[in-house]
Design an enzyme around this catalytic site. Structure first.
Site, PDB file in Angstrom:
ATOM      1  N   SER A 146       0.837  -1.203   0.000  1.00  8.79           N
ATOM      2  CA  SER A 146       0.000   0.000   0.000  1.00  8.79           C
ATOM      3  C   SER A 146       0.867   1.246   0.000  1.00  8.79           C
ATOM      4  O   SER A 146       1.613   1.505   0.954  1.00  8.79           O
ATOM      5  CB  SER A 146      -0.903   0.015   1.237  1.00  8.79           C
ATOM      6  OG  SER A 146      -1.455   1.317   1.390  1.00  8.79           O
ATOM      7  N   HIS A 156      -1.251  -1.324  -4.191  1.00 10.81           N
ATOM      8  CA  HIS A 156      -2.519  -1.030  -3.513  1.00 10.81           C
ATOM      9  C   HIS A 156      -2.652   0.485  -3.312  1.00 10.81           C
ATOM     10  O   HIS A 156      -1.779   1.135  -2.738  1.00 10.81           O
ATOM     11  CB  HIS A 156      -2.542  -1.759  -2.165  1.00 10.81           C
ATOM     12  CG  HIS A 156      -3.856  -1.704  -1.449  1.00 10.81           C
ATOM     13  ND1 HIS A 156      -4.921  -2.511  -1.759  1.00 10.81           N
ATOM     14  CD2 HIS A 156      -4.273  -0.923  -0.421  1.00 10.81           C
ATOM     15  CE1 HIS A 156      -5.936  -2.245  -0.947  1.00 10.81           C
ATOM     16  NE2 HIS A 156      -5.578  -1.274  -0.129  1.00 10.81           N
ATOM     17  N   ASP A 207      -4.967   3.462  -1.814  1.00 12.62           N
ATOM     18  CA  ASP A 207      -6.030   3.753  -0.844  1.00 12.62           C
ATOM     19  C   ASP A 207      -6.609   5.148  -1.064  1.00 12.62           C
ATOM     20  O   ASP A 207      -5.946   6.146  -0.786  1.00 12.62           O
ATOM     21  CB  ASP A 207      -5.461   3.680   0.580  1.00 12.62           C
ATOM     22  CG  ASP A 207      -5.177   2.252   0.997  1.00 12.62           C
ATOM     23  OD1 ASP A 207      -6.112   1.436   0.962  1.00 12.62           O
ATOM     24  OD2 ASP A 207      -4.020   1.953   1.352  1.00 12.62           O
ATOM     25  N   MET A 256      -9.316   7.854   0.082  1.00  7.63           N
ATOM     26  CA  MET A 256     -10.176   8.181   1.237  1.00  7.63           C
ATOM     27  C   MET A 256     -10.776   9.565   1.051  1.00  7.63           C
ATOM     28  O   MET A 256     -10.072  10.493   0.637  1.00  7.63           O
ATOM     29  CB  MET A 256      -9.338   8.187   2.517  1.00  7.63           C
ATOM     30  CG  MET A 256      -8.588   6.898   2.766  1.00  7.63           C
ATOM     31  SD  MET A 256      -7.630   7.036   4.277  1.00  7.63           S
ATOM     32  CE  MET A 256      -6.742   5.477   4.227  1.00  7.63           C
ATOM     33  N   HIS A 284      -8.463   0.755  -3.786  1.00 14.69           N
ATOM     34  CA  HIS A 284      -9.362   0.528  -2.646  1.00 14.69           C
ATOM     35  C   HIS A 284     -10.091   1.837  -2.361  1.00 14.69           C
ATOM     36  O   HIS A 284      -9.509   2.774  -1.825  1.00 14.69           O
ATOM     37  CB  HIS A 284      -8.508   0.066  -1.451  1.00 14.69           C
ATOM     38  CG  HIS A 284      -9.261  -0.127  -0.184  1.00 14.69           C
ATOM     39  ND1 HIS A 284      -8.631  -0.273   1.043  1.00 14.69           N
ATOM     40  CD2 HIS A 284     -10.595  -0.211   0.079  1.00 14.69           C
ATOM     41  CE1 HIS A 284      -9.538  -0.426   1.991  1.00 14.69           C
ATOM     42  NE2 HIS A 284     -10.737  -0.382   1.437  1.00 14.69           N
ATOM     43  N   MET A 332     -12.322   4.047  -0.349  1.00 14.46           N
ATOM     44  CA  MET A 332     -12.970   4.288   0.951  1.00 14.46           C
ATOM     45  C   MET A 332     -13.729   5.597   0.830  1.00 14.46           C
ATOM     46  O   MET A 332     -13.381   6.608   1.433  1.00 14.46           O
ATOM     47  CB  MET A 332     -11.905   4.329   2.060  1.00 14.46           C
ATOM     48  CG  MET A 332     -11.389   2.931   2.402  1.00 14.46           C
ATOM     49  SD  MET A 332      -9.825   2.981   3.285  1.00 14.46           S
ATOM     50  CE  MET A 332      -8.704   3.052   1.890  1.00 14.46           C
ATOM     51  N   MET A 372     -11.177  -6.145   5.641  1.00 13.96           N
ATOM     52  CA  MET A 372     -10.390  -5.187   6.424  1.00 13.96           C
ATOM     53  C   MET A 372     -10.052  -5.815   7.764  1.00 13.96           C
ATOM     54  O   MET A 372     -10.935  -6.299   8.479  1.00 13.96           O
ATOM     55  CB  MET A 372     -11.183  -3.900   6.658  1.00 13.96           C
ATOM     56  CG  MET A 372     -11.412  -3.024   5.440  1.00 13.96           C
ATOM     57  SD  MET A 372      -9.917  -2.632   4.517  1.00 13.96           S
ATOM     58  CE  MET A 372      -8.928  -1.795   5.759  1.00 13.96           C
ATOM     59  N   ASP A 408      -6.305  -6.664   4.497  1.00 16.70           N
ATOM     60  CA  ASP A 408      -5.735  -5.307   4.510  1.00 16.70           C
ATOM     61  C   ASP A 408      -5.752  -4.724   5.917  1.00 16.70           C
ATOM     62  O   ASP A 408      -6.825  -4.509   6.484  1.00 16.70           O
ATOM     63  CB  ASP A 408      -6.564  -4.436   3.545  1.00 16.70           C
ATOM     64  CG  ASP A 408      -6.033  -3.021   3.404  1.00 16.70           C
ATOM     65  OD1 ASP A 408      -4.960  -2.713   3.940  1.00 16.70           O
ATOM     66  OD2 ASP A 408      -6.727  -2.225   2.725  1.00 16.70           O
TER      67      ASP A 408
END
Ligand code: DX5
Ligand code: ZN
Length: 214
Positions: A6, A31, A33, A35, A64, A66, A135, A173
């Site tokens: 990540s 990966h 992330d 957000m 991913h 979020m 998660m 993760d």
């Protein structure tokens, strides 16, 4: 083991250098992330940074999301070059529609569950997805402690996958280190995400290689 480091824990002042390091390593994916400060209490990065990640990465981007209402952004992340899009079960009101939308771009679709969401809720969607992301921390931050109950969720999901004849991969993760990685591997995980464990290491390439051997 498939390894997806990540970049949330990468050095953002040296993103090109860190992407090139991943390129030389045994990492399978990168990966990413995303957000939004609404679905999770943190904001990470957006489109310009993902463009840079794509430019300097030679591995598939495992994105991913979020974010609330992920369906709104599927086209955008597809055009940015995502190979896999993970959407949270808790954030997608019409999950089946989002999965079809992702597949419509010829991208792999994954559904992500928060630590408190039971795997049994996937009964009617498991056949449609390429991967389930469990998660093992509450999403929003790197460097948190692995939640032990995740191991039981992996075992339950492995059985459910067998019963339903699904070939969805199981990705974990949060809080992955040498010990939790081994535990996830023996519970049946197929993919490990690791942020602080990789980028906080003296030798990230060696850490990635050790994970890939599990
Ligand atoms: C957390 C993110 C993770 C994070 C993992 O919300 O989804 O991908 O980067 O970080 P570590 O491996 O440090 O727990
Ligand atoms: Zn993640």
């Amino acid at each position: 083991m498939i390894v997806s480091p990540s970049v949330l824990s990468a050095d953002f002042g040296n993103l090109q250098r860190d992407c090139e390091m991943l390129g030389r390593s045994k990492a399978d994916w990168v990966h990413v992330d995303v957000m939004d400060g609404v679905f999770v209490p943190n904001i990470s990065f957006g489109m310009p940074v993902i463009k840079a990640l794509k430019k300097y990465s030679t591995k598939p981007l495992d994105v991913h999301l979020m974010i609330v209402d992920p369906d709104r952004y599927v086209d955008t992340f597809a055009s940015l070059g995502a190979s896999i899009i993970n959407v949270h079960y808790e954030a997608a009101t019409h999950l089946d529609r989002v999965i079809s939308h992702i597949h419509g771009h010829n991208i792999k679709a994954a559904v992500t569950l928060n630590p408190s969401t039971p795997v049994e809720l996937l009964e009617d969607v498991l056949a449609e997805v390429d991967m389930v992301l469990l998660m093992s921390v509450n999403p929003g931050f790197g460097g948190q402690k692995f939640i032990g109950n995740t191991l039981r969720k992996i075992e339950r999901l492995v059985k459910m996958r067998e019963r339903l004849g699904s070939s969805a991969l199981i990705e974990i993760d949060g809080g992955i280190n040498a010990e939790t990685a081994r535990q996830c591997a023996s519970a049946g995980a197929d993919v490990l995400v690791a942020g602080s464990y990789v980028f906080g290491a003296e030798d990230p390439i060696a850490v990635i290689e050790s994970l890939s051997k599990l």
